[in-house]
Design an enzyme around this catalytic site. Sequence first.
Site, mmCIF file in Angstrom:
data_model
loop_
_atom_site.group_PDB
_atom_site.id
_atom_site.type_symbol
_atom_site.label_atom_id
_atom_site.label_comp_id
_atom_site.label_asym_id
_atom_site.label_seq_id
_atom_site.Cartn_x
_atom_site.Cartn_y
_atom_site.Cartn_z
ATOM 1 N N SER A 17 0.808 -1.223 0.000
ATOM 2 C CA SER A 17 0.000 0.000 0.000
ATOM 3 C C SER A 17 0.839 1.270 0.000
ATOM 4 O O SER A 17 0.400 2.298 -0.524
ATOM 5 C CB SER A 17 -0.942 0.003 1.210
ATOM 6 N N GLY A 54 -1.799 -4.448 0.650
ATOM 7 C CA GLY A 54 -1.965 -5.681 1.419
ATOM 8 C C GLY A 54 -0.990 -6.777 1.075
ATOM 9 O O GLY A 54 -0.974 -7.827 1.721
ATOM 10 N N ASN A 83 3.442 -5.476 5.729
ATOM 11 C CA ASN A 83 2.287 -6.308 6.095
ATOM 12 C C ASN A 83 2.717 -7.594 6.800
ATOM 13 O O ASN A 83 2.006 -8.092 7.671
ATOM 14 C CB ASN A 83 1.445 -6.618 4.851
ATOM 15 N N ASP A 163 -6.096 6.367 9.632
ATOM 16 C CA ASP A 163 -5.832 5.071 10.261
ATOM 17 C C ASP A 163 -4.554 5.074 11.090
ATOM 18 O O ASP A 163 -4.271 4.111 11.813
ATOM 19 C CB ASP A 163 -5.788 3.947 9.218
ATOM 20 N N HIS A 166 -0.992 4.607 7.313
ATOM 21 C CA HIS A 166 -0.609 4.907 5.928
ATOM 22 C C HIS A 166 -0.239 6.374 5.750
ATOM 23 O O HIS A 166 -0.961 7.255 6.221
ATOM 24 C CB HIS A 166 -1.753 4.547 4.975
#
Length: 194
Positions: A17, A54, A83, A163, A166
Amino acid sequence: MGALPASAAKVLVLGDSISAAYGMKREQGWVSLLEARLQSFGAAHEIVNASISGDTTGGGRRRLPALLARHRPDVLILELGGNDGLRGFPAADIEANLDAMASAARSQGARVLVVGVALTPNYGRRYGEAFRRVFRRVAERHQAPLAALRPEDFLAPGLLQADGIHPSVQAQPLLEKLIWRELAGLLPVPEAPE
């Protein structure tokens, strides 16, 4: 390795991402900003962004052979592992996957840039340090530059999305600059101020 062609280098970005411009328009992400920088030099380098939000090092390892065969890159920017860390995968497995990808790229004549990420402190000091060392060891083993992205680089207000993980649109120029510092030595472009 010898110098790359003066105006025809192909750069393959294999990431998650962070490189797939998660939460924003693709043209706002650091990969598009890097492409614009290269175009400003008049360089005809091509950037292929094969990043998937992801994705893990295992996923990248499975996808890379076909990408190498299709695109024949001169440079691979390897931005995977975040991840894996968030899921607590063993550091040795992450390292083995990154090592295999760097080896595959180098065996086809590509130079490699490793983008290292760090975990937030809540993952524990021992795992966090083992995770961070993975990227340094892979870079050293393959004589590749390392662009280390650290959580503290993104503490200023507005640099993270809601979030808290990111990087935001405002952080993309910072990401691009951090990666460009290491990539510049791998590409035949004129010296230019940052």
